[in-house]
Design a protein around this motif. Structure first.
Motif, short mmCIF file in Angstrom:
data_model
loop_
_atom_site.label_atom_id
_atom_site.label_comp_id
_atom_site.label_asym_id
_atom_site.label_seq_id
_atom_site.Cartn_x
_atom_site.Cartn_y
_atom_site.Cartn_z
N THR A 280 1.98 -1.11 -9.52
CA THR A 280 3.40 -1.38 -9.70
C THR A 280 4.28 -0.95 -8.41
OG1 THR A 280 3.40 -0.95 -11.98
CG2 THR A 280 5.46 -0.54 -10.74
N ALA A 281 3.76 0.35 -7.64
CA ALA A 281 4.25 0.65 -6.53
C ALA A 281 4.00 -0.38 -5.24
CB ALA A 281 3.88 2.13 -6.04
N GLY A 282 2.64 -0.77 -5.50
CA GLY A 282 2.22 -1.56 -4.39
C GLY A 282 1.91 -1.12 -3.04
N PRO A 283 1.00 -1.99 -2.14
CA PRO A 283 0.70 -1.42 -0.94
C PRO A 283 1.72 -1.24 -0.05
CG PRO A 283 0.35 -3.98 -1.28
CD PRO A 283 0.89 -3.26 -2.58
N ASP A 284 2.86 -1.65 -0.23
CA ASP A 284 4.18 -1.61 0.79
C ASP A 284 4.78 -0.33 0.64
OD1 ASP A 284 3.26 -4.07 2.20
OD2 ASP A 284 4.71 -5.00 0.84
N ALA A 285 4.54 0.47 -0.54
CA ALA A 285 5.07 1.90 -0.72
C ALA A 285 5.09 2.75 0.33
CB ALA A 285 4.65 2.37 -2.05
N ALA A 286 5.88 3.47 0.72
CA ALA A 286 5.93 4.41 1.58
C ALA A 286 4.32 5.27 1.52
CB ALA A 286 7.10 5.64 1.61
N PRO A 287 3.76 5.75 2.84
CA PRO A 287 2.61 6.40 2.54
C PRO A 287 2.55 7.67 1.49
CG PRO A 287 3.15 5.91 4.70
CD PRO A 287 4.30 5.69 4.17
N GLY A 288 3.75 8.66 1.67
CA GLY A 288 3.66 9.40 0.67
C GLY A 288 3.71 9.32 -0.84
#
Length: 445
Positions: A280-288
């Protein structure tokens, strides 16, 4: 009628001393008690009687071991020692209002307080005012105005987000039993604005985003306080609200919270929910954010006994922390760093009964962990104690368990004692060992 005079009231000149003021501001009551005896000649037994603390615990605190983090106990000490509320971050106490103190030397002057100290004082004051039932919008007049006129300006969501971030810091030092109603009140106040106010579509979506954050924080406090049904409901509300606001990362984090809760009763459901959280958050979410979600996925695998998938998820989390995709880190994930990942790594290997991998990691990171984070440190020590037991190091397990018990005393969280219960049961098999017998006896207190 003459007001009651506490026999443990600290003299004004002692309250004005820099060392005492620093100890009070940090809620380091061990130093406060030690100075009270040394300078004001107030005995530990008298402090214990007035503050409703066991005499041996007063002495232990004065020797620098343990912390007091319960709001009720802090308030009790403030009243017994006649410590003005503003020094602790409390609203004025009843005895102050009846008899205004004349401690001119205790009042800060000039630049004696740094910006950070001012921020900390405001934070604590906001919290304790809220805990005492003060209006939740008192520190945000723009929101109060929005409520009364049914019109919410575009600046309000950001003001609420900043307020939520400040209140979130309370979770570093206080348990959910103290913070739940504060966080829940913030969530309910924002919900009322959404229900009753008028705003642009952009402002509505921003408010929904803040509401999702607040629901997660309230849910976490509920979970920490043992209110599991409330926690689940708030996490589900947060997930739905995050979807409505278009915040994929927040929606993923809500699912990760649910996974963390579900895995204890249903391993499969917990893993599936954690996998869904990452997707749901996906690969583009912030690294943290990605690191946070994958370490929670690792935890669900560890609970289910899957070592290979646990290690794979931990590696993904570590890789995420090493990346920088340009997306800003949201405040609700700002606490995720290498130390946090190491803690989770040690916890996972403990659950998988791999003490040779767990102990070095936990020992290294806990050596850097401050005692002010009493709830978290006592929890993490419980996993270290479990790993020592798995390795057959009974005396060391007993020592670590004793330290965890010390830190968890007075913390308004059900989790430390719940985590220590199975450790104490295992130690019971070794009750003939003197170090173990001492810890088992202390656990009864």
């Amino acid at each position: 009628m003459t007001a009651y005079q506490s026999p443990t009231a600290l003299p004004g000149e002692l309250l004005g001393q820099e060392k005492m003021r620093a100890a009070i501001a940090a809620h380091n009551f061990g130093v406060v008690f030690a100075l009270a005896r040394e300078v004001a000649e107030i005995s530990y037994s008298k402090i214990a009687a007035e503050c409703d603390i066991k005499p041996e615990r007063v002495g232990t605190l004065a020797r620098g071991r343990g912390r007091i983090t319960s709001f009720d106990k802090i308030a009790k000490i403030a009243d017994a020692l006649r410590i003005p509320g503003h020094l602790l971050g409390l609203a004025p106490r009843e005895w102050e209002l009846a008899n205004p103190p004349c401690h001119a030397s205790a009042a800060p002057t000039g630049n004696a307080i740094t910006n950070r100290e001012e921020t900390d004082t405001v934070l604590r004051r906001e919290f304790f005012k809220a805990s005492a039932g003060a209006g939740l919008v008192v520190a945000l007049p723009e929101l109060a105005q929005a409520n009364s006129h049914r019109r919410v300006g575009g600046q309000v969501p950001e003001q609420l987000r900043q307020r939520t971030a400040r209140l979130r810091r309370l979770d570093d030092i206080l348990g959910g039993g103290d913070t739940f109603r504060v966080y829940l009140g913030e969530y309910q106040a924002t919900k009322a604005v959404l229900r009753e106010g008028s705003f642009t579509e952009e402002t509505r979506r921003a408010l929904l985003s803040v509401l999702s954050e607040q629901a997660q924080q309230a849910g976490w406090a509920a979970f920490d306080a043992g209110k599991h049904a409330d926690a689940r409901s708030l996490y589900e509300d947060s997930h739905q609200t995050a979807i409505e606001s278009g915040e994929a990362a927040l929606a993923g984090n809500a699912l990760a919270f649910l996974a963390y809760q579900r895995v204890d009763v249903d391993h499969t459901a917990g893993i599936e929910t954690a996998i869904q959280a990452c997707r749901t958050a996906g690969p583009d979410a912030a690294p943290g954010v990605r690191a946070l979600l994958y370490e929670r996925l690792a935890w669900t695998y560890a609970i289910s006994g899957n070592a290979d998938e646990t290690e794979r998820a931990l590696n993904v989390a570590e890789t995420a922390l090493n990346e920088s995709n340009g997306n800003p880190q949201p405040d609700w994930a700002a606490w995720v760093d290498r130390n946090e990942l190491q803690i989770m790594t040690g916890r996972c290997w403990t659950e998988l009964r791999r003490p040779l991998r767990a102990v070095p990691v936990l020992e290294a990171v806990l050596a850097q962990y401050d005692d002010t984070h009493a709830r978290d440190k006592s929890l993490y020590l419980s996993w270290l104690a479990s790993s020592y037991l798995a390795a057959g190091e009974v005396e060391q397990a007993a020592a670590v368990t004793g330290r965890a018990l010390e830190l968890s005393a007075g913390v308004a969280s059900v989790r430390p004692r719940a985590r220590l219960a199975p450790v104490l049961r295992q130690l019971g098999d070794h009750h003939a060992v003197p170090a173990v017998a001492e810890v088992l006896e202390r656990a009864k207190l």
